[in-house]
Write a protein that holds these residues in place. Structure first.
Motif, PDB file in Angstrom:
ATOM      1  N   UNK A   1      20.712  49.672  81.628  1.00  0.00           N
ATOM      2  CA  UNK A   1      20.788  50.471  80.401  1.00  0.00           C
ATOM      3  C   UNK A   1      22.237  50.578  79.924  1.00  0.00           C
ATOM      4  N   UNK A   2      23.168  50.828  80.862  1.00  0.00           N
ATOM      5  CA  UNK A   2      24.579  50.921  80.504  1.00  0.00           C
ATOM      6  C   UNK A   2      25.117  49.605  79.974  1.00  0.00           C
ATOM      7  N   UNK A   3      24.731  48.496  80.631  1.00  0.00           N
ATOM      8  CA  UNK A   3      25.189  47.181  80.187  1.00  0.00           C
ATOM      9  C   UNK A   3      24.635  46.845  78.804  1.00  0.00           C
ATOM     10  N   UNK A   4      23.363  47.159  78.603  1.00  0.00           N
ATOM     11  CA  UNK A   4      22.739  46.890  77.302  1.00  0.00           C
ATOM     12  C   UNK A   4      23.393  47.727  76.206  1.00  0.00           C
ATOM     13  N   UNK A   5      23.670  48.997  76.495  1.00  0.00           N
ATOM     14  CA  UNK A   5      24.322  49.865  75.522  1.00  0.00           C
ATOM     15  C   UNK A   5      25.716  49.385  75.169  1.00  0.00           C
ATOM     16  N   UNK A   6      26.475  48.945  76.181  1.00  0.00           N
ATOM     17  CA  UNK A   6      27.834  48.444  75.946  1.00  0.00           C
ATOM     18  C   UNK A   6      27.802  47.151  75.135  1.00  0.00           C
ATOM     19  N   UNK A   7      26.859  46.273  75.471  1.00  0.00           N
ATOM     20  CA  UNK A   7      26.734  45.016  74.725  1.00  0.00           C
ATOM     21  C   UNK A   7      26.381  45.255  73.271  1.00  0.00           C
ATOM     22  N   UNK A   8      25.485  46.201  73.049  1.00  0.00           N
ATOM     23  CA  UNK A   8      25.082  46.534  71.689  1.00  0.00           C
ATOM     24  C   UNK A   8      26.255  47.102  70.892  1.00  0.00           C
ATOM     25  N   UNK A   9      27.053  47.965  71.512  1.00  0.00           N
ATOM     26  CA  UNK A   9      28.221  48.528  70.852  1.00  0.00           C
ATOM     27  C   UNK A   9      29.228  47.458  70.471  1.00  0.00           C
ATOM     28  N   UNK A  10      29.415  46.476  71.344  1.00  0.00           N
ATOM     29  CA  UNK A  10      30.346  45.379  71.070  1.00  0.00           C
ATOM     30  C   UNK A  10      29.912  44.579  69.857  1.00  0.00           C
TER      31      UNK A  10
ATOM     32  N   UNK B   1      25.079  55.923  65.714  1.00  0.00           N
ATOM     33  CA  UNK B   1      26.237  56.320  66.519  1.00  0.00           C
ATOM     34  C   UNK B   1      27.214  55.157  66.694  1.00  0.00           C
ATOM     35  N   UNK B   2      26.699  53.969  67.025  1.00  0.00           N
ATOM     36  CA  UNK B   2      27.572  52.809  67.210  1.00  0.00           C
ATOM     37  C   UNK B   2      28.292  52.429  65.917  1.00  0.00           C
ATOM     38  N   UNK B   3      27.578  52.512  64.801  1.00  0.00           N
ATOM     39  CA  UNK B   3      28.181  52.157  63.514  1.00  0.00           C
ATOM     40  C   UNK B   3      29.295  53.136  63.145  1.00  0.00           C
TER      41      UNK B   3
ATOM     42  N   UNK C   1      25.972  56.263  74.105  1.00  0.00           N
ATOM     43  CA  UNK C   1      27.262  56.649  74.684  1.00  0.00           C
ATOM     44  C   UNK C   1      27.955  55.467  75.358  1.00  0.00           C
ATOM     45  N   UNK C   2      27.158  54.592  75.981  1.00  0.00           N
ATOM     46  CA  UNK C   2      27.736  53.428  76.663  1.00  0.00           C
ATOM     47  C   UNK C   2      28.340  52.440  75.678  1.00  0.00           C
TER      48      UNK C   2
END
Length: 247
Positions: A132-141, A179-181, A79-80
């Motif tokens: 966790x939020x930072x890692x999720x956002x970085x991964x999405x980017x 989800x990110x893809x 989600x992040x």
């Protein structure tokens, strides 16, 4: 015809890595589409997202049947990254080809080096929501910008930040990648970019079949053995792409 055969072989290797390692294979999809079937970098990153999404879903079902997916944790982590993935996906299509190729080469090289480092196989036992939020956002980017799943970032983050065991981290990373893809693809849906489905479809089919084999192979080989072999291949690809941009 030769290029298509090479693309099919690359698809099989990508599937093997995704099914066996929970990530890493997708970073080969983009260079394979660029150098083997002559897609532009923008077309390759979009095509890579299609391949990664469908292959990850296939591998995810296999891991879910074995109970190796932490659904709630994976959904929160993903989600992040949804909004960053959509923003990066929209921006990516407007950048010069050399920028995309160079950035991809650097990320692929870092992914290979990360795979060659000794991995922690035990959970930390502590969850850090902010990290966790930072890692999720970085991964999405990364997913949205470069058209890769980012499993090479997701697996270590799920182990060290969210305290999952390695086996559950591999399965859960596939949920995050999917989800990110999808988010990144949604951002690119209105760009009007043409994709050659005569190439994408068989490439994806080969990757899906490879994912099933990778899942079975992960039970026969030490995970570190498969990971090190793939990391050396990826490092060579990254070096080739960087030289191609700079020369």
């Amino acid at each position: 015809m030769t290029a298509l055969i090479l693309a099919l072989l690359a698809g099989a290797v990508i599937g093997l890595a995704l099914g066996g390692l929970g990530g890493g294979g997708s970073v080969l999809a983009v260079p394979a589409l660029i150098y083997l079937v002559h897609f532009t970098p923008a077309e390759a990153t979009t095509g890579g997202l299609v391949i990664v999404t469908l292959t990850s879903v296939t591998a995810l079902t296999a891991h879910a049947r074995d109970g190796n997916v932490a659904w709630r944790t994976g959904l929160l982590f993903a989600a992040a990254g949804i909004v960053p993935a959509m923003i990066a996906g929209a921006v990516s299509g407007h950048l010069p080809a050399t920028v995309l190729t160079g950035a991809f080469a650097v990320i692929a090289g870092l992914a290979a080096l990360r795979m060659l480092r000794p991995a922690r196989t035990e959970p930390s036992g502590t969850v850090h929501p902010g990290k966790a939020g930072a890692a999720g956002a970085g991964l999405g980017t990364v997913t949205g910008f470069l058209g890769v799943g980012g499993g090479f970032l997701a697996v270590p983050a799920l182990v060290s930040v969210l305290g999952l065991t390695m086996r559950r981290a591999v399965g859960t990373s596939l949920l995050v990648i999917t989800i990110n893809s999808l988010a990144a693809l949604a951002a690119r849906a209105g760009t009007g970019m043409h994709l050659d489905w005569a190439v994408i479809a068989p490439f994806t089919a080969a990757a899906i079949l490879g994912a099933w084999d990778g899942k079975r192979l992960s039970h026969r080989l030490k995970g570190t053995t498969l990971q090190r072999i793939f990391a050396h291949v990826l490092l060579a690809v990254a070096a080739f792409m960087l030289v191609d941009v700079l020369v």
